[in-house]
Enzyme design. Structure first.
Site, short mmCIF file in Angstrom:
data_model
loop_
_atom_site.label_atom_id
_atom_site.label_comp_id
_atom_site.label_asym_id
_atom_site.label_seq_id
_atom_site.Cartn_x
_atom_site.Cartn_y
_atom_site.Cartn_z
N GLY A 40 4.02 7.35 3.26
CA GLY A 40 5.04 6.50 2.67
C GLY A 40 4.45 5.27 2.03
O GLY A 40 3.24 5.16 1.80
N VAL B 137 4.35 0.93 2.09
CA VAL B 137 4.56 -0.28 2.90
C VAL B 137 4.82 -1.46 1.98
O VAL B 137 4.09 -1.68 1.00
CB VAL B 137 3.33 -0.56 3.78
CG1 VAL B 137 3.53 -1.84 4.57
CG2 VAL B 137 3.09 0.61 4.74
N LYS C 277 8.26 -0.11 6.09
CA LYS C 277 7.69 1.21 5.72
C LYS C 277 8.81 2.08 5.15
O LYS C 277 9.79 2.37 5.82
CB LYS C 277 7.07 1.87 6.94
CG LYS C 277 6.79 3.36 6.79
CD LYS C 277 5.68 3.66 5.82
CE LYS C 277 4.33 3.35 6.38
NZ LYS C 277 4.00 4.17 7.56
N ASP D 228 -3.16 10.63 11.98
CA ASP D 228 -3.83 10.23 10.74
C ASP D 228 -4.85 9.12 11.01
O ASP D 228 -4.89 8.11 10.30
CB ASP D 228 -2.81 9.78 9.70
CG ASP D 228 -3.39 9.79 8.28
OD1 ASP D 228 -4.42 10.47 8.07
OD2 ASP D 228 -2.82 9.13 7.40
N ASN E 261 -7.16 3.61 7.90
CA ASN E 261 -6.09 3.17 8.79
C ASN E 261 -6.60 2.34 9.96
O ASN E 261 -5.86 2.11 10.91
CB ASN E 261 -5.30 4.37 9.31
CG ASN E 261 -4.36 4.93 8.27
OD1 ASN E 261 -3.99 4.24 7.33
ND2 ASN E 261 -3.98 6.19 8.41
N GLY F 175 0.56 5.67 0.77
CA GLY F 175 -0.22 6.81 1.25
C GLY F 175 0.67 8.01 1.43
O GLY F 175 1.85 8.02 1.01
N GLY F 176 0.11 9.04 2.05
CA GLY F 176 0.85 10.28 2.23
C GLY F 176 2.09 10.12 3.09
O GLY F 176 3.04 10.87 2.96
N GLY G 256 0.83 -1.20 0.00
CA GLY G 256 0.00 0.00 0.00
C GLY G 256 0.86 1.24 0.00
O GLY G 256 2.06 1.21 0.30
#
Length: 476
Positions: free
Chosen positions: A24, A26, A41, A139, A144, A21-22, A19
């Site tokens: 970083g 994974v 990560k 977040d 999440n 996201g903002g 995945g």
């Protein structure tokens, strides 16, 4: 195993991207030294930074990953390693299965209030552990929050976590519809900011749509700052009222974590809520997560003995647990008494040196097959372990060891902390904190002092004396 895949630090071979996201990306990886799967990560480094700013960012990212790695609790995933290659930080964590809450909402629509309350309780536990160690998640959102195959909830992605009281070094990291108003205004964040985001996430789960849903991110951010969300009709009066309180614009007006826990624990069951069918069991995806020690919320059997509520049907007024004369004797002065927020009372002396005596009290309710006293005992044990793990120095604050205290409730502990002032290495402020349990009630007594010399940082005796008086009042 294909050996042309990227090998990080000569040890972690990246297998697939799970995945992005903002905060970083994974990856699923193989730790070739221990021959096990892990989550890696790759922290996102903002573009356009000059070499000095990039180095600062990297140092802070590593420091905060190490701070998160200090957390030792069954509810928190272990961080195994922090790797720096060039100026790119990487964080190595446990790999756990789960299905995101936002995907479940898209597939199922609005979720039952009882189930949403159960998810909220478990995510709240993860936040409390982080907050106890001075870390903010920053977040919290449905994407999440994962639901494991046994129905337990997990909070993922501490990738933009930051110390309390700051604006966060990751700039605009986070999702506009789930960022508290103070964060959008670039004001200092605190635990109330994470709890606001939790409220927005639970609102989305129970209503099937976000509280400030708009087409454009800018319009969504403006709605968070300027408008009130519609009352969540599907949540019912109890849960709906709590969610509206959690979404208050003013952080000081929001309920505290103990108040939220108490309200979520008291969420009434609904006739339409499935209690035995595990309808949330869905195909799992892999992600690095904060794991929570939780169990399914459904009934273990159709017929069972109702768990014990405990001695306290409601939390007592903390302002009535000490007389003004008792408080004056403790603080060595004439204090001003006031209820600073629900469940908390303070006796403050403003003359130099300033000092405050704070008393908090809340109750735990039955949870599944566990009675109120058992839930309180479990909560006490978790908080004790968390505080014990926090021993040490972080920044200008040093946390002492946790010690058992006799003669206060059924069980009690004390811990002292000392924080140097920014312009001094000789003095600072001191807190001696007693946590105790009696039946299904948990209480906290905080003895706070300013202008304390570093040579005498602790005053455990005063805190314990106050706690004994409070515990004695509870027995009347």
């Amino acid at each position: 195993m294909p050996h042309d895949l990227y090998l990080l630090a000569g040890r972690y071979r990246l297998i697939e991207r799970l995945g992005q996201g903002g905060a970083g990306t994974v990856w699923r990886a193989i730790d070739e030294v221990l021959d096990r799967q892990v989550a890696v990560k790759q922290v996102r480094v903002p573009e356009g930074l000059d070499p000095y700013a990039r180095a600062q960012f990297t140092d802070r990212a590593i420091h905060e990953a190490r701070s998160a790695g200090r957390l030792r609790d069954p509810a928190i995933v272990l961080i195994h390693d922090v790797v720096l290659e060039g100026d790119q930080p990487w964080i190595i964590m446990d790999l756990v299965t789960g299905r995101s809450l936002d995907k479940l909402i898209k597939e199922r629509g609005p979720l039952p209030p009882e189930f949403v309350a159960r998810v909220g309780l478990q995510v709240l536990s993860a936040l409390e552990v982080a907050h106890a160690h001075g870390m903010l998640h920053q977040d919290v959102k449905p994407a999440n929050i994962l639901l494991d195959s046994d129905g337990s909830a997990m909070l993922t992605d501490f990738g933009i976590a930051a110390p309390m009281g700051g604006r966060g070094q990751f700039g605009s990291g986070g999702s506009p519809g789930y960022m508290a108003p103070e964060r959008l205004n670039e004001q200092p964040s605190g635990p109330a900011s994470d709890l606001w985001s939790l409220g927005a996430s639970l609102y989305t789960a129970v209503e099937g749509r976000a509280p400030f849903e708009r087409e454009l991110p800018a319009a969504m951010a403006a709605a968070v700052l300027l408008h009130e969300p519609p009352f969540p009709a599907r949540a019912g009066r109890h849960l709906g009222g709590l969610l509206m309180a959690m979404l208050a614009k003013d952080p000081a007006a929001r309920p505290t974590a103990p108040q939220i826990r108490q309200a979520l624990s008291a969420q009434p069951a609904t006739a339409t809520t499935p209690r035995r069918r595990r309808w949330w069991l869905v195909p799992a995806v892999l992600a690095a997560v904060v794991t929570l020690a939780g169990s399914g919320w459904y009934a273990a059997a159709a017929l069972r003995v109702e768990p014990e509520t405990g001695k306290y049907a409601q939390a007592p007024d903390p302002c009535k647990l000490l007389t003004d004369a008792q408080a004056a004797g403790i603080v060595k002065g004439t204090p001003d008494r006031g209820a600073t927020r629900a469940g908390e009372c303070q006796w403050a002396v403003d003359e130099q040196p300033q000092r405050r005596l704070i008393v908090r009290a809340w109750i735990e309710r039955p949870d599944g097959d566990l009675g109120g006293p058992q839930v309180a005992q479990r909560r006490f044990a978790s908080m004790k372990a968390t505080r014990a793990a926090g021993k040490g120095t972080q920044g200008r604050t040093t946390w002492g060891a946790v010690s058992d205290v006799k003669g206060v409730g059924e069980s009690a502990i004390i811990q002292n902390s000392f924080t140097f002032y920014l312009n001094s290495t000789e003095s600072g402020r001191s807190d001696s904190i007693v946590l105790f349990r009696t039946s299904n009630l948990l209480g906290e007594v905080i003895w706070h002092r300013e202008d304390v010399p570093v040579s005498k940082p602790a005053d455990k005796e005063t805190a314990i004396a106050a706690a004994r008086l409070v515990a004695a009042a509870l027995q009347k």
